[in-house]
Design a protein around this motif. Structure first.
Motif, PDB file in Angstrom:
ATOM      1  N   TYR A  18       0.838  -1.197   0.000  1.00 52.30           N
ATOM      2  CA  TYR A  18       0.000   0.000   0.000  1.00 52.30           C
ATOM      3  C   TYR A  18       0.876   1.250   0.000  1.00 52.30           C
ATOM      4  O   TYR A  18       1.810   1.359   0.778  1.00 52.30           O
ATOM      5  N   ASP A  19       0.563   2.194  -0.879  1.00 50.68           N
ATOM      6  CA  ASP A  19       1.297   3.461  -0.950  1.00 50.68           C
ATOM      7  C   ASP A  19       0.419   4.563  -0.365  1.00 50.68           C
ATOM      8  O   ASP A  19      -0.599   4.913  -0.960  1.00 50.68           O
ATOM      9  N   ARG A  24      -5.036   3.070  -3.134  1.00 46.20           N
ATOM     10  CA  ARG A  24      -5.123   1.890  -3.994  1.00 46.20           C
ATOM     11  C   ARG A  24      -6.472   1.859  -4.698  1.00 46.20           C
ATOM     12  O   ARG A  24      -7.512   2.033  -4.073  1.00 46.20           O
TER      13      ARG A  24
END
Length: 79
Positions: A18-19, A24
């Protein structure tokens, strides 16, 4: 249909890769609830304190329509 998922703080550890800067994009089926989305992301329900859909507080039973921003927040401690 797709939704854009944003995770805050400790919830991020449940979604590998996850950024936090971009969130997402997640594909879901029509009629999917926020609870079902959380489950598909492996977010423990007892760790989700607040959900916002497009910036408005939502319940876990809210049905998603697609093309929404869904943000999950854990409880916050402090004092």
């Amino acid at each position: 249909m797709a939704v854009h998922v944003l995770l805050a703080a400790t919830l991020r550890k449940h979604l590998p890769g996850y950024d936090p800067l971009t969130g997402r994009r997640v594909e879901v089926h029509p009629g999917t609830t926020v609870r079902e989305l959380a489950s598909s992301l492996n977010l423990p329900e007892d760790e989700v304190k607040l959900v916002m859909v497009n910036g408005v507080i939502a319940s876990l039973d809210q049905v998603l329509q697609g093309d929404e921003r869904v943000a999950f927040f854990p409880p916050v401690g402090g004092g």
